[in-house]
Design an enzyme around this catalytic site. Structure first.
Site, PDB file in Angstrom:
ATOM      1  N   GLN A  29     -32.733  -3.328   2.963  1.00  0.00           N
ATOM      2  CA  GLN A  29     -33.619  -3.086   4.095  1.00  0.00           C
ATOM      3  C   GLN A  29     -33.543  -1.629   4.557  1.00  0.00           C
ATOM      4  O   GLN A  29     -34.558  -1.027   4.913  1.00  0.00           O
ATOM      5  CB  GLN A  29     -33.271  -4.017   5.257  1.00  0.00           C
ATOM      6  CG  GLN A  29     -33.649  -5.476   5.039  1.00  0.00           C
ATOM      7  CD  GLN A  29     -35.162  -5.708   4.997  1.00  0.00           C
ATOM      8  OE1 GLN A  29     -35.943  -4.942   5.536  1.00  0.00           O
ATOM      9  NE2 GLN A  29     -35.550  -6.800   4.359  1.00  0.00           N
ATOM     10  N   HIS A 109     -31.756  -8.575  11.561  1.00  0.00           N
ATOM     11  CA  HIS A 109     -31.307  -9.972  11.594  1.00  0.00           C
ATOM     12  C   HIS A 109     -30.425 -10.112  12.834  1.00  0.00           C
ATOM     13  O   HIS A 109     -29.709  -9.178  13.205  1.00  0.00           O
ATOM     14  CB  HIS A 109     -30.525 -10.306  10.327  1.00  0.00           C
ATOM     15  CG  HIS A 109     -30.003 -11.719  10.257  1.00  0.00           C
ATOM     16  ND1 HIS A 109     -30.740 -12.820  10.644  1.00  0.00           N
ATOM     17  CD2 HIS A 109     -28.809 -12.197   9.829  1.00  0.00           C
ATOM     18  CE1 HIS A 109     -30.019 -13.909  10.465  1.00  0.00           C
ATOM     19  NE2 HIS A 109     -28.846 -13.560   9.977  1.00  0.00           N
ATOM     20  N   GLU A 228     -39.092 -25.810 -17.653  1.00  0.00           N
ATOM     21  CA  GLU A 228     -39.638 -26.826 -16.735  1.00  0.00           C
ATOM     22  C   GLU A 228     -39.018 -26.772 -15.341  1.00  0.00           C
ATOM     23  O   GLU A 228     -39.687 -27.079 -14.357  1.00  0.00           O
ATOM     24  CB  GLU A 228     -39.437 -28.228 -17.331  1.00  0.00           C
ATOM     25  CG  GLU A 228     -40.236 -28.493 -18.592  1.00  0.00           C
ATOM     26  CD  GLU A 228     -41.736 -28.284 -18.386  1.00  0.00           C
ATOM     27  OE1 GLU A 228     -42.245 -28.576 -17.280  1.00  0.00           O
ATOM     28  OE2 GLU A 228     -42.399 -27.822 -19.337  1.00  0.00           O
TER      29      GLU A 228
END
Length: 342
Positions: A29, A109, A228
């Site tokens: 950040q 945060h 998958e």
């Protein structure tokens, strides 16, 4: 009533005009905020500890670098862009002694403020600007003329300018291009931790690994299991990101849709939701925060073991081989990555 979304017309860089903005740390950040702000015309400096490997990187980007304490002294707005558990040491050693009335502390945060691992003087603004995406995406989207949506929050409004400063910062990093919502430190912290633990990181990782194991244990090839259960997950999430769950279902086959609505709720059932609620309670009570802080203070032994165990999972070896056949997928050397405050 829907929450107000702040956009380009609701913010300007004026509250940052004539101010010096310091970014403490030059990790994910930190580097994104610093470079975006610089290119928006804001006066940005970097604060790092002596010997930091990031000093050279920041200087090569045209940014002035100072020792952390000196950067705090010079700055009007200080973005604390270091890991949650390193904030107390950095704050008490280099930041708090150099705070004076009128300065603004900014976080991306709310952990340190909400769980009170630090105490900020009452005459200091305390705000949050939290892009809802990792730093490299914040940076890339800005350079492309786009913007990652962001949250702002005000914890202390000492000079009555805190919200204007938060919006200006969000504007400078490109957040108002994508839309900015106002929240609280409490709400951002608790929902962010919950999302990481139960869905985005913890939940998704465990679900992918379990699916891979079930197919391989049933005799199917690891390559088929990888495609998958992991590779195609991005394609499905991209569809959700673009058009929601209903939009994703519109784009898949009828057979896939039937399996989705019929079998999915049997796998992620009420017992999972019950455990999610228990995880949320641990976050809200501070139990998770205390355990994590204790883990960091005792040498990260359990943390490092769990990470190493994960790296040994068969899906990692299979995935590395298959990704090597797809040159368009960006490769990252996780062994060589540096910490956010390096």
């Amino acid at each position: 009533m829907p929450a107000k979304i702040y956009t380009e017309k609701d913010a300007s860089l004026a509250p940052l005009k004539g101010k010096t903005c310091a970014v403490i740390g030059f990790g994910s950040q930190g580097h994104a905020h610093a470079l975006n702000l610089k290119e928006s015309g804001v006066n940005v400096i970097i604060g790092l500890y002596p010997g930091s490997k990031s000093r050279k990187v920041a200087e090569e980007k045209g940014l002035k670098v100072y020792d952390t304490a000196e950067a705090v002294k010079k700055a009007d707005v200080i973005f604390v862009a270091v890991p949650d558990t390193k904030i107390p040491d950095v704050f008490n050693k280099d930041i708090k002694p150099n705070l004076v009335k009128g300065k603004t502390l900014l976080f991306s945060h709310g952990f340190a403020i909400h769980f009170k691992t630090i105490t900020v003087p009452a005459d200091i603004n305390v705000i949050m600007v939290a892009p809802k995406g990792p730093g490299h995406i914040v940076r890339r989207q800005y350079t492309e003329g786009k913007g990652v949506p962001a949250l702002i929050a005000i914890y202390q409004n000492a000079d009555k300018q805190a919200k204007k400063i938060a919006l200006a910062w969000a504007h400078g990093i490109g957040g108002t291009r994508g839309g900015v919502l106002e929240t609280t430190f409490k709400e951002e912290t608790e929902t962010d931790l919950f999302g990481e633990q139960t869905v985005l990181c913890g939940g998704a990782s465990a679900l992918v690994q379990a699916g891979f194991e079930v197919l391989v244990e049933a005799g199917y090839s690891p390559e088929m299991a990888y495609f998958e259960c992991l590779h195609e997950l991005k394609l499905i999430v991209d569809l959700m990101n673009e058009a929601g769950i209903a939009g994703m279902r519109f784009s898949i086959s009828e057979t896939a849709k039937w399996g989705d609505v019929k079998v999915g709720p049997k796998i992620i059932d009420k017992s999972v939701k019950k455990r999610m609620k228990e995880a949320l309670k641990d976050i809200q009570s501070g139990k998770f925060a205390k355990e994590w802080v204790r883990e960091t203070k005792t040498g990260y032994k359990k943390f490092n073991k769990l990470l190493k165990d994960g790296e040994k999972h068969p899906i990692e070896k299979t995935g590395a081989r298959l990704r090597s056949l797809m040159p368009w997928i960006k490769k990252r050397d996780i062994k060589g990555q540096q910490a956010s405050y390096s």
